[in-house]
Design an enzyme around this catalytic site. Sequence first.
Site, PDB file in Angstrom:
ATOM      1  N   PRO A  82       0.812  -1.220   0.000  1.00  0.00           N
ATOM      2  CA  PRO A  82       0.000   0.000   0.000  1.00  0.00           C
ATOM      3  C   PRO A  82       0.850   1.276   0.000  1.00  0.00           C
ATOM      4  CG  PRO A  82       0.011  -0.989   2.181  1.00  0.00           C
ATOM      5  CD  PRO A  82       0.898  -1.849   1.314  1.00  0.00           C
ATOM      6  N   GLU A  83       2.111   1.184  -0.425  1.00  0.00           N
ATOM      7  CA  GLU A  83       3.008   2.331  -0.366  1.00  0.00           C
ATOM      8  C   GLU A  83       2.443   3.594  -1.022  1.00  0.00           C
ATOM      9  OE1 GLU A  83       4.048  -0.748  -0.605  1.00  0.00           O
ATOM     10  OE2 GLU A  83       6.110  -1.000   0.071  1.00  0.00           O
ATOM     11  N   VAL A  84       1.952   3.452  -2.281  1.00  0.00           N
ATOM     12  CA  VAL A  84       1.506   4.670  -2.982  1.00  0.00           C
ATOM     13  C   VAL A  84       0.343   5.354  -2.267  1.00  0.00           C
ATOM     14  CG1 VAL A  84       2.394   4.140  -5.286  1.00  0.00           C
ATOM     15  CG2 VAL A  84       0.143   3.287  -4.617  1.00  0.00           C
ATOM     16  N   LEU A 139       0.286   5.921   0.777  1.00  0.00           N
ATOM     17  CA  LEU A 139       0.935   6.783   1.776  1.00  0.00           C
ATOM     18  C   LEU A 139       1.902   7.775   1.131  1.00  0.00           C
ATOM     19  CD1 LEU A 139       1.704   4.102   4.505  1.00  0.00           C
ATOM     20  CD2 LEU A 139       0.069   5.984   4.668  1.00  0.00           C
ATOM     21  N   ILE A 178       4.400   6.903  -0.681  1.00  0.00           N
ATOM     22  CA  ILE A 178       5.732   6.285  -0.718  1.00  0.00           C
ATOM     23  C   ILE A 178       5.895   5.539  -2.042  1.00  0.00           C
ATOM     24  CG2 ILE A 178       7.266   4.622   0.434  1.00  0.00           C
ATOM     25  CD1 ILE A 178       5.717   5.134   3.014  1.00  0.00           C
TER      26      ILE A 178
END
Lengths: 254, 283
Positions: free
Chosen positions: A130-132, A134, A136
Amino acid sequence: MPELIHIDDRDGIRTLSLNRPEARNALSLPVIEALESALAATAADPAVRVLVLRGEGKSFCAGMDLRGVIDDPVRMGTMLHTLARCSLAIRSLRVPAIACVRGAAIGGGCGLMATCDLALTHAEARLGYPEVDLGICPAVVAPILMRRIGAGRARAMLLTGGVVDGTEAHRLGLATHLAPEADLESAARSLAERLAAGGAEAIATTKAWLADLESELDAQTMRRAADLSARIIQGPEAQQRLRAKFAPPPRTDG
Amino acid sequence: MSAGRTQAWGPVTLELHQQDLHGAATLTLRDPERRNVMGPPLFDGLEAAILQLEQWTAAGRFHPFSESPPDDAVRVVLVRGEGSAFCAGFDLGLLAEDPDPAQPLLASFLRRLGGCVRRLRALPATSMAVVQGPALAGGCALAMACDLTLACPEARLGYPVHAIGLSPAVSGPVLAARVGAGAARSLLVSGEIVDGARALAMGLVHQLAPDPASLHDHARQVAAQLLAKGPRALAATRRWLLELDGSIDAAACSSALQASLATTGSPGGRSMLQSAWSSRGRR
């Protein structure tokens, strides 16, 4: 102080357990450094025939522990670079690596899962990047995931973020084996025993040959990936989103 | 669709969403009676629309590794076809009428297709193809150029171009980056057409809606989710993936195009095309 990586040896099977269950085994810098040392020791030990990577408690790994390092670019960079080196260390082991994933493997934790040669999980597990969401950039994970599930699926998975369940992860090829949650450890054990019984030299040669064929992750790409990820985390977009997640401002409105 | 600004170039329209999908644009192929076939008017429209998208997405005006996209930049692009087909590929009727045995029209279609695919992929925006029916040959290449492909079971994808004496090599680099070398080889060599479910299993398609009617709403939901991601993180991630997969590297794209071009103007090429065109109803 409790050890951050628990090491267990049995019949040539080395089990490394992330041992921070109270934080769902989130990857703090001390955990990542302990993992790097444990991997180096594993590579140097000729008695080890198979590596099993798992997490103590309900979750395999909740991802990078960003609390406390959000506004510390140097420490953040060190974490990303050390994690990238851990991935390279797992890939270059002569022995096969199995991830035994219970509960959740998120972000950097899911990166470790994808780095292992085999990954076992259960249908209800929550896995993903789920980086994008946040702000990231999952740059370190990208080259590993591309080699695991192909560039096209990696693209879809990393750009859409979020998490998937174990069944979907198995369909995508992120998990190679699926077992009922109650039988997860025993399934990992029997898989490890089967691999330990295989010809060690044959397995090592096969791993090296596969690495050659897929143009092995080189250290320079992984360093660039860690630099890139560190740069995006330090930008205003990620900073704002991470602060909102980790330090919600006190509500003043009703 | 939401109120927005729409521009049209012949059979291609481009809508800039201004309300609920602010930050997204929809490119639509609009020649439904002819299943959105690719001929000069469609390529003209596609090239003009991509040029407009390059401006709306601020392509070349920010570097995703060090800067954020401008606030007003388009960040998500949907690509769809009006009617029952996404796009049926090159206009065979037109190609069959080309009297020149060197097949210059076919060669120009190949060059223009290769150019559109590369430029669409290079946009600093996340792109999504919405495939409700046939997406064949050049049409499939266009769908594969996008980061994501959404479809329904009625979709039909493939590269059935050997029947007209043509090599689909031009589509190789992007297809291999999508589904891996093994599946790409199988699709390009066999010319097999696969349905939505099989396309999902192979990785040609990423998500399957239950039917064509719900596909459109599903695509809007995914677009809204993408718009909620960190714009800079998304742009940087796309750029990094493009660098890692090498799918639009100039050398690879150029040799793939040359391989397809080498199969144009062959002695039997025109007659294969004419016979494929005259038997089209029987397939």
